[in-house]
Structure formats: C-alpha cells, structure tokens
Design an enzyme around this catalytic site. Structure first.
Site, PDB file in Angstrom:
ATOM      1  N   VAL A 130     -10.642 -13.422  -6.103  1.00 50.25           N
ATOM      2  CA  VAL A 130     -10.265 -12.468  -7.146  1.00 50.25           C
ATOM      3  C   VAL A 130      -9.895 -11.155  -6.480  1.00 50.25           C
ATOM      4  O   VAL A 130     -10.600 -10.640  -5.615  1.00 50.25           O
ATOM      5  CB  VAL A 130     -11.381 -12.288  -8.192  1.00 50.25           C
ATOM      6  CG1 VAL A 130     -11.113 -11.083  -9.080  1.00 50.25           C
ATOM      7  CG2 VAL A 130     -11.485 -13.533  -9.058  1.00 50.25           C
ATOM      8  N   LEU A 131      -8.753 -10.638  -6.876  1.00 47.08           N
ATOM      9  CA  LEU A 131      -8.212  -9.387  -6.352  1.00 47.08           C
ATOM     10  C   LEU A 131      -8.519  -8.281  -7.350  1.00 47.08           C
ATOM     11  O   LEU A 131      -8.386  -8.479  -8.560  1.00 47.08           O
ATOM     12  CB  LEU A 131      -6.699  -9.523  -6.165  1.00 47.08           C
ATOM     13  CG  LEU A 131      -6.245 -10.768  -5.394  1.00 47.08           C
ATOM     14  CD1 LEU A 131      -4.747 -10.966  -5.538  1.00 47.08           C
ATOM     15  CD2 LEU A 131      -6.646 -10.654  -3.943  1.00 47.08           C
ATOM     16  N   GLU A 132      -8.911  -7.127  -6.861  1.00 46.88           N
ATOM     17  CA  GLU A 132      -9.138  -5.957  -7.716  1.00 46.88           C
ATOM     18  C   GLU A 132      -7.988  -4.994  -7.468  1.00 46.88           C
ATOM     19  O   GLU A 132      -8.037  -4.184  -6.552  1.00 46.88           O
ATOM     20  CB  GLU A 132     -10.477  -5.297  -7.404  1.00 46.88           C
ATOM     21  CG  GLU A 132     -11.677  -6.210  -7.547  1.00 46.88           C
ATOM     22  CD  GLU A 132     -12.086  -6.863  -6.246  1.00 46.88           C
ATOM     23  OE1 GLU A 132     -11.546  -6.487  -5.185  1.00 46.88           O
ATOM     24  OE2 GLU A 132     -12.936  -7.759  -6.288  1.00 46.88           O
TER      25      GLU A 132
ATOM     26  N   ALA B 246       0.832  -1.204   0.000  1.00 52.01           N
ATOM     27  CA  ALA B 246       0.000   0.000   0.000  1.00 52.01           C
ATOM     28  C   ALA B 246       0.868   1.257   0.000  1.00 52.01           C
ATOM     29  O   ALA B 246       0.519   2.265  -0.614  1.00 52.01           O
ATOM     30  CB  ALA B 246      -0.931  -0.001   1.207  1.00 52.01           C
TER      31      ALA B 246
END
Length: 195
Positions: A136-138, A114
């Site tokens: 699922v990663l966005e 981050a």
C-alpha cells in the site's frame, strides 16, 4: 547486504523473492526493481471531525477512521486517478510481493515524480521479512498542480537486503500482523494495535 541486479534476477528466478506479475528483467536496475501502480485507491471523505484521537478508546478510533475513509475506488485501465495538491490518498502496487524470513525490502519513490511534488510513501517504506501481499502506497501531492496517476505506470522501485539470519518473527507468522496478504488499498488499522 543490499542485492544487486544480478542477485535480484537470480532470487526471482529461484523463487526466493516473488513479484506477481513478475516485471521484465529490463525493469531491474543496478540495485532495484521497478514496481507499477495498481488500480485500487482510497481517499479521505469530506468530514466535519475536528481530529482523530489516535490514543482514544479503540471503538472510538475505529468509528472515526470509518467515518473519514472512502470505500475502495477501482480505476479502470486507461483512466486516471487525480491527486490534488495537499491531498493524501492510498493506493497499491500492481505487483504482489512475497519475501522470505531472511530478506527485508525497501520501497523508494521515483525522483522524476518527487520533482513534481509526489510522495509515494509518506513514511512507511519498509517491507518486512515474511511479507506477502501488495504494497500500500501513501500518496501525498505536495506540488501546486493536480497529478494524473494511471494504473500500470511505474511508481517506485524496490530494493532488498539479506538479513544476518532468518527473522524469528517474520510478518507471515505474526498474530498481530494487521495487513497480512493485503490485495487492496487497506485503510489504517491503528485501532487494532495492541496496548
């Protein structure tokens, strides 16, 4: 109650929670377990559509989504997927996760990533009771430099909470569960939402 590291280990050992492949115990930290990046990605193609009308007729929404989303991109072991600034991409965890009807999971990104501008999940960080499949990663790069993402790198951490009881409608038995047993970077299926 959120599970601590001892309980996470025990729940994995007893098969109550399943992660496949199972991470080593040194990847269990305090109240989380690290998950790694898989090799399946999707991106938005170059397009001329001015917008996607998310409340329009389902057939039109489906056609618009199909026109802007790429096919699945598989990144070979050792190679990198480059996420450029201001870009959204979908990817998966390496691990497939299976939760019982009385446990909910939460995905958090890594602070170290981050601080480079990488958002691992734009908003969807809940893993429903009864979930089974890859997560699922966005991804979104809000930083100033492209980021090289490689399969198998630690990408986030899962935590788990025991619910007050067993869910009456866990994800695994819902007829409207659009992402049941997903194993790849599945594009949005908002066009399948019920009215």
């Amino acid at each position: 109650m959120r599970l601590c590291d001892t309980d996470i280990e025990r729940y994995l050992d007893d098969g109550i929670i399943s992660l496949t492949p199972r991470p080593n115990n040194d990847k269990i930290n305090g109240a989380t377990i690290d998950v790694r990046l898989g090799n399946s990605f999707r991106v938005f193609r170059e397009h001329s559509a001015p917008f996607i009308d998310l409340s329009g007729p389902k057939e039109e929404v489906s056609a618009q989504l199909e026109s802007v989303m790429s096919d699945e991109i598989i990144i070979p072991e050792g190679e990198a997927f480059f996420l450029h600034p201001g870009t959204l991409a979908l990817a998966t965890t390496l691990e497939s996760v299976k939760l019982p009807a009385n446990i909910i999971g939460w995905l958090d990104g890594r602070s170290s990533l981050a601080r480079l501008g990488l958002m691992v999940h734009v908003t969807a960080h809940r893993i429903d009771p009864g979930w089974e499949g890859k997560i699922v990663l966005e991804f979104y790069n809000s930083g100033k430099l492209p980021l090289a993402l490689r399969p198998n790198m630690v990408i986030g951490a899962l935590s788990f909470e025991v619910l007050s009881g067993e869910a009456k409608r866990p994800y695994s038995i819902r007829k409207d569960a659009k992402y049941k047993n997903q194993q790849s970077a599945v594009a949005s299926r908002i066009d399948e939402d019920k009215e």
